[in-house]
Design a protein around this motif. Structure first.
Motif, short mmCIF file in Angstrom:
data_model
loop_
_atom_site.label_atom_id
_atom_site.label_comp_id
_atom_site.label_asym_id
_atom_site.label_seq_id
_atom_site.Cartn_x
_atom_site.Cartn_y
_atom_site.Cartn_z
N SER A 184 2.32 1.70 -3.52
CA SER A 184 1.29 2.13 -4.48
C SER A 184 0.96 3.62 -4.29
O SER A 184 0.87 4.37 -5.26
CB SER A 184 0.03 1.28 -4.29
N GLY B 102 2.01 6.63 -7.57
CA GLY B 102 1.03 7.45 -8.28
C GLY B 102 0.89 7.06 -9.75
O GLY B 102 0.86 5.87 -10.07
N HIS B 103 0.87 8.04 -10.64
CA HIS B 103 0.53 7.76 -12.02
C HIS B 103 1.73 7.74 -12.97
O HIS B 103 1.57 7.75 -14.18
CB HIS B 103 -0.51 8.78 -12.50
N ALA C 116 -2.77 -3.14 -7.62
CA ALA C 116 -2.49 -1.85 -6.98
C ALA C 116 -2.10 -0.80 -8.02
O ALA C 116 -1.23 -1.05 -8.86
CB ALA C 116 -1.37 -2.01 -5.96
N PRO C 117 -2.70 0.38 -7.95
CA PRO C 117 -2.32 1.46 -8.88
C PRO C 117 -0.83 1.77 -8.77
O PRO C 117 -0.28 1.83 -7.67
CB PRO C 117 -3.16 2.65 -8.40
N GLY C 118 -0.20 1.94 -9.91
CA GLY C 118 1.21 2.34 -9.92
C GLY C 118 2.19 1.20 -9.86
O GLY C 118 3.38 1.39 -10.09
N GLN D 215 0.83 -1.21 0.00
CA GLN D 215 0.00 0.00 0.00
C GLN D 215 0.87 1.26 0.00
O GLN D 215 0.56 2.24 -0.67
CB GLN D 215 -0.94 -0.02 1.21
N PRO E 183 5.20 2.68 -13.92
CA PRO E 183 4.89 1.68 -12.90
C PRO E 183 6.17 1.16 -12.24
O PRO E 183 7.21 1.02 -12.88
CB PRO E 183 4.20 0.56 -13.69
#
Lengths: 362, 362
Positions: B127, B131-132, B167-169, B124, B135
């Motif tokens: 991630s 951010g954006h 998970a984003p990123g 967590q 990756p």
């Protein structure tokens, strides 16, 4: 690269770990308590810089009443001479052309410099290096039971003292010993016997330098000593607490660490490994104590990990991300691992001092 | 202050001790032998920089065919990124705002950066930090018997992989383990079972990274691994000789020391203490081996002294002033004690390299 040393005013909760930190109030109390004891017993006190390696802390010790500093290596003494200290005792046999030349130069610029010797080879080297300048004061190192360096008998001490006394460039200044804990009676006997032998020969023995933190507050049990040397007392550590020379409220150094893994309910892994705590056991079977986790044991270290066994822990295990304070087995070796030392009062950073003599092994 | 690092061309007999020194030919042979083995078995090889901490040595490893480097801490990785290396695997849970921000920045400037995680908390954090942008590739650390970090079961590994995958990123890149010696079968089983679970979920697992020097030449016994990581192989040490992974002629690191005292016929004291050798025992009962004094034992260390018991020594004891070479128990921790490392060929100094990543505990 720019390492993330904390700024003054930073709460310790926000510093990057692993990080040793020094409690200012406990540091000051350790310095005061020890100096007060030495003053009460008429003993000169000479702190060993190996524990902190920081000129600013040495200044606190001198300001409290210490007569000078104890160094262990040539380069360590040079760091403190560069910082302006003018009474240095190097308790080490200085050997080899490079060191001897540096020692001769140091003798010319430090008001009171003394070294020790425990062999004729060492004495001959010192004498040849000093030449016709200011005489170098030399103490004979005596082995009073620690089993490290030092002449083995009062007779050998007196014989070597006579050689120093007769050596061009040198002035015999007395005796030095680093005894094991509980060695007061043996030290006193060794000193008395050697002093008697020297008196027979008409050789003055003005300095009798005793040492060690474990028996710090029994230093008066060696009445023939004129000074006492100690290093660890300034920070204290787990081994000194076991020796009874301090309690938990005297511990000025803690190593802050963060829980980086909780692989099982019985295991926590911290980010303080042997690069932060060292692998010094000093007779313990684990690598430090965690006051906030009673019953937990640091059972193994690798360079960047401490594995904590929580099996016997009487409180809830800490979550990933929790910061813990560790009492290191041995404070002096921790100092040698960090370029700077962070000080705090009540958990807020007060100053960050360069560990100026870190790595001075020569 | 100006420390006395030797100039190129200096005979080792003339250097100041204590000093670790690296044999260039043995270093090159260790690199070549290991890479040749990995190439023969189709395994990518990723040296762990912790042993040397020197970009110039890492360049030798990459030139021989290594795919990239293994680092243990954020700041260690930054040192090697600053030196131009573009494929770094940090085998550590990266936690905390400062480290996560630095990791995000590092991810933007290093072509191929990967980290590991063994908990949802760690995932967590990664991630949220990434951010954006590009990756971040994450491997799941698996405990295959070493008892340090890592998820405990293939099921837990697959579950955490799924969390990373979602998970984003982040991009799940595979599995990483650091097994105990003799753990090949267990590693293979763990990898196979986890890969099967991941295949059921349709999650690709391109990297399976195994590690360790003791079993270096059994790396092919883990056919599911795609790469192997090792650090100590580059210098080798006494513990690796005991493990059978090298012989005495492969030992590239020795710590040079000088006899500073001969208090008794059975005792010699050297100027290499725990500030030069560390107190790492790694299962030994003494602190290093002295090949020129067979049967002698380094029975205790203090910071600046090694006490050698000559009772069992089968040759004449060395005189005060003699220089000796010590095989350290553990090479990696010695590297962390010195600002520079001295290299030699046939006993003549060839180069003096900054130990750029010394002290990178964060």
């Amino acid at each position: 690269m720019d390492f993330p040393w904390p700024a003054v005013g930073t709460p310790l909760a926000d510093v990057l770990t692993p990080l040793p930190v020094i409690d200012e109030d406990r540091l000051a109390a350790n310095i005061k308590r020890t100096q007060t004891y030495m003053d009460a017993h008429g003993l000169a006190f000479r702190p060993h810089v190996k524990t902190h390696k920081i000129p600013a802390v040495a200044r606190q010790q001198i300001a409290a009443g210490a007569v000078g500093l104890n160094c262990q290596k040539m380069t360590e003494a040079e760091v403190f001479a560069d910082a302006g200290f003018d009474d240095l005792l190097i308790t080490y046999n200085i050997l080899g052309a490079w060191r001897l030349a540096r020692l001769a130069a140091l003798n010319d610029r430090v008001a009171r410099l003394r070294v020790v010797a425990d062999s004729l080879v060492a004495v001959q080297g010192l004498s040849a290096a000093i030449g016709h300048g200011k005489p170098l004061m030399v103490l004979v190192e005596c082995d009073t039971g620690a089993g490290r360096c030092g002449v083995q008998t009062p007779q050998a001490a007196a014989d070597l003292a006579a050689r120093i006394d007769a050596a061009p460039g040198l002035a015999f200044d007395g005796l030095m010993t680093y005894p094991p804990a509980g060695g007061a009676a043996r030290v006193e006997a060794f000193l008395q016997q050697t002093m008697a032998l020297l008196a027979e020969r008409g050789i003055a023995c003005p300095t009798r330098s005793n040492g060690g933190t474990p028996d710090l507050f029994q230093a008066h049990l060696v009445p023939s000593a004129t000074e006492h040397r100690a290093g660890t007392y300034v920070y204290q550590d787990r081994s000194m607490m076991r020796a009874g020379v301090c309690g938990p409220d005297d511990l000025a150094m803690h190593v802050l660490a963060t829980v980086v893994s909780r692989p099982t309910p019985q295991r926590a892994v911290l980010d303080a490994g042997s690069k932060a705590l060292t692998s010094d056991l000093l007779g313990f079977t684990d690598y430090g104590e965690i006051p906030s986790l009673p019953g937990a044991r640091i059972v193994s270290l690798s360079e960047e990990h401490a594995v904590v066994d929580l099996t016997g822990c009487t409180v809830a295990g800490p979550p990933v991300g929790a910061q813990l304070a560790i009492v290191p087995n041995h404070a002096c070796v921790v100092s040698n691992l960090f370029d700077r030392m962070v000080f705090h009062r009540d958990g807020v950073v007060t100053r960050v001092e360069p560990v100026a003599a870190r790595g001075t092994v020569w």
